[in-house]
Design an enzyme around this catalytic site. Structure first.
Site, short mmCIF file in Angstrom:
data_model
loop_
_atom_site.label_atom_id
_atom_site.label_comp_id
_atom_site.label_asym_id
_atom_site.label_seq_id
_atom_site.Cartn_x
_atom_site.Cartn_y
_atom_site.Cartn_z
CB CYS A 41 2.73 10.35 1.71
SG CYS A 41 1.21 11.05 2.32
CG HIS A 67 3.88 6.84 4.54
ND1 HIS A 67 3.95 7.74 5.34
CD2 HIS A 67 2.40 6.70 3.52
CE1 HIS A 67 2.19 8.52 4.90
NE2 HIS A 67 1.97 7.31 4.16
CG HIS A 96 0.39 6.85 -0.04
ND1 HIS A 96 0.74 6.86 1.07
CD2 HIS A 96 0.30 6.03 -0.91
CE1 HIS A 96 0.48 5.69 1.23
NE2 HIS A 96 0.62 5.00 0.02
CG ASP A 116 -4.06 8.48 1.13
OD1 ASP A 116 -4.34 7.93 1.86
OD2 ASP A 116 -2.51 8.99 2.09
CG HIS A 117 -6.53 10.36 3.59
ND1 HIS A 117 -5.19 11.29 4.53
CD2 HIS A 117 -5.34 9.07 3.65
CE1 HIS A 117 -4.46 10.38 5.40
NE2 HIS A 117 -5.37 9.28 4.76
CE1 TYR A 169 -6.89 4.62 2.18
CE2 TYR A 169 -6.81 5.84 4.66
CZ TYR A 169 -6.43 5.69 3.53
OH TYR A 169 -4.73 5.43 3.77
C1 DNO Z 1 -3.79 6.62 6.67
C2 DNO Z 1 -2.30 6.31 5.74
C3 DNO Z 1 -1.17 5.89 6.71
C4 DNO Z 1 -0.09 4.52 5.76
C5 DNO Z 1 1.23 4.02 7.07
C6 DNO Z 1 2.12 3.66 6.05
O1 DNO Z 1 -4.30 6.96 5.88
O2 DNO Z 1 -1.61 6.61 4.72
O3 DNO Z 1 -1.56 4.65 7.67
O4 DNO Z 1 -1.06 3.86 5.07
O5 DNO Z 1 1.32 5.16 7.97
O6 DNO Z 1 2.76 2.74 6.57
#
Ligand code: DNO
Length: 393
Positions: free
Chosen positions: A278, A240, A305, A348-349, A365
């Protein structure tokens, strides 16, 4: 791409049955109760897998199989911790979970200074403010030499802000930077820790003398040992990117741009040595053209992501809508749908909106905010698939 969702296990207020209702196909999760470095046994893996399958879903991705800090700073215990990692990989492979996300960020995972930044429409989002961050770094953590990493103007602004901050605001800042954003993703500092700053300081100090080159060496040492096991099991181990993709607390970051990613993927040219694309993390670096990165590394991307950030003046950034910002998701999805149509992706987010605000979701989340994001991403995917169909005719 396959629609997946990050689920935090049985403790998550968002249940697997709810995920079915919103059209999720696969689950992204981990054994959150097992501390980094310990083996994930076949029994516990199977139990979680069965829980997911009973709900009519599949366990698509492990996020994350955490890499113990001792491996990252090369403590004498690293070999035995790497052996444990290999064992967990083998057990996951045998259970049929073949996509595994991890990161190699020293001492701290993602960094934000505000988890509830109010937008004009009443929703709130995650925010990184460089001056607030400097307040924590220089005045609260008291990291030696920290001041040298900020300009005179930034130091002046920081002093001013720090003077104005109440004790409660300072405590909230500590909680945001090193507790709330870290505790739910396998970090040592969890909710309820009474001396988080002291603990965190100790963790940062472990990296004394480790620069970018050494951290790369430690990653290479780790990959050399674990990638053959991943290959044997048909696993794609996907690193990541660093979030944000620039150094923090004087700690090196090694997954921030095209050169870094290229270095990692070339260091062991195996398909098992893969990338979690990501878009959000990469988008927070002004050096990054996110669609160009997707294009360059598509064949090694095992997991995506999908999120975006908006870069703001003064080194600040905030999460953007999934339709906007520097993540340029329409282009990224176009590239990945073409090159990697079978990989899992998750949004994500999400924002905090409506009923989300009453709930105690892990930061980023939310349910409703992420549902909106997923709907936006599904819309983009549908248009792109249609376009591809028409071109093929
Ligand atoms: C936060 C996430 C990170 C991710 C880790 C993967 O929201 O995107 O914590 O899960 O870095 O190892």
């Amino acid at each position: 791409m396959i629609k997946t969702w990050r689920w935090f296990g049985k403790k998550d207020g968002i249940t697997l049955n709810m995920l079915r209702q919103i059209g999720v196909e696969g689950v992204v999760t981990a054994l959150y109760d097992i501390p980094p470095g310990e083996v994930w046994s076949t029994e516990i893996i199977d139990e979680l897998k069965q829980t997911i399958e009973k709900a009519g879903l599949v366990w698509s991705v492990v996020e994350s199989l955490p890499v113990a800090e001792e491996i990252k700073y090369a403590a004498p215990s690293r070999d035995s911790l790497i052996d444990n990692y290999k064992e967990s990989l083998t057990n996951l492979g045998k259970a049929g979970v073949k996509t595994i996300c991890y990161n190699f960020m020293p001492a701290i995972d993602w960094v934000r200074t505000d988890l509830n930044y109010l937008l004009p429409d009443g929703t709130s989002t995650l925010y990184f403010d460089k001056i607030r961050f400097a307040c924590f770094d220089c005045m609260i953590l008291n990291r030696p030499g920290a001041e040298n990493e900020y300009s005179d103007d930034e130091i002046e602004q920081m002093n001013q802000l720090y003077k104005e901050m109440t004790i409660a605001e300072k405590e909230a800042l500590i909680d945001t930077i090193i507790v709330k954003t870290q505790g739910f993703i396998h970090r040592n500092i969890t909710r309820g820790n009474s001396i988080p700053v002291v603990e965190f300081r100790k963790q940062v100090e472990k990296y004394k003398g480790i620069d970018k080159e050494l951290l790369r060496e430690n990653l290479y040492y780790f990959l050399q040992k674990v990638i053959p096991v991943a290959e044997e099991q048909g696993i794609m181990l996907c690193i990541h990117p660093d979030d944000p993709p620039f150094p923090v607390f004087g700690l090196p970051r090694i997954v921030t741009n095209a050169d870094d990613i290229d270095w990692i993927l070339q260091s062991i040219p195996s398909r098992s040595n893969g990338l979690t694309f990501c878009a959000g993390s990469l988008s927070a670096g002004k050096q990054n053209d996110v669609p160009a990165l997707a294009h360059q590394f598509a064949d090694r991307v095992g997991f995506a992501h999908l999120r975006s950030t908006q870069l703001l003046p003064g080194g600040n950034f905030m999460e953007a809508s999934h339709l906007e910002g520097n993540g340029k998701l329409i282009e990224v999805i176009r590239i990945l749908e073409q090159a990697r149509p079978d990989i899992p992706m998750r949004v994500d987010h999400g924002r905090l909106m409506l009923d989300d605000k009453e709930k105690d979701y892990n930061p980023g989340y939310s349910l409703l905010g992420r549902m909106v994001a997923l709907a936006q991403v599904e819309g983009m995917m549908a248009v792109i698939r249609k376009e591809n169909e028409i071109t093929r005719q």
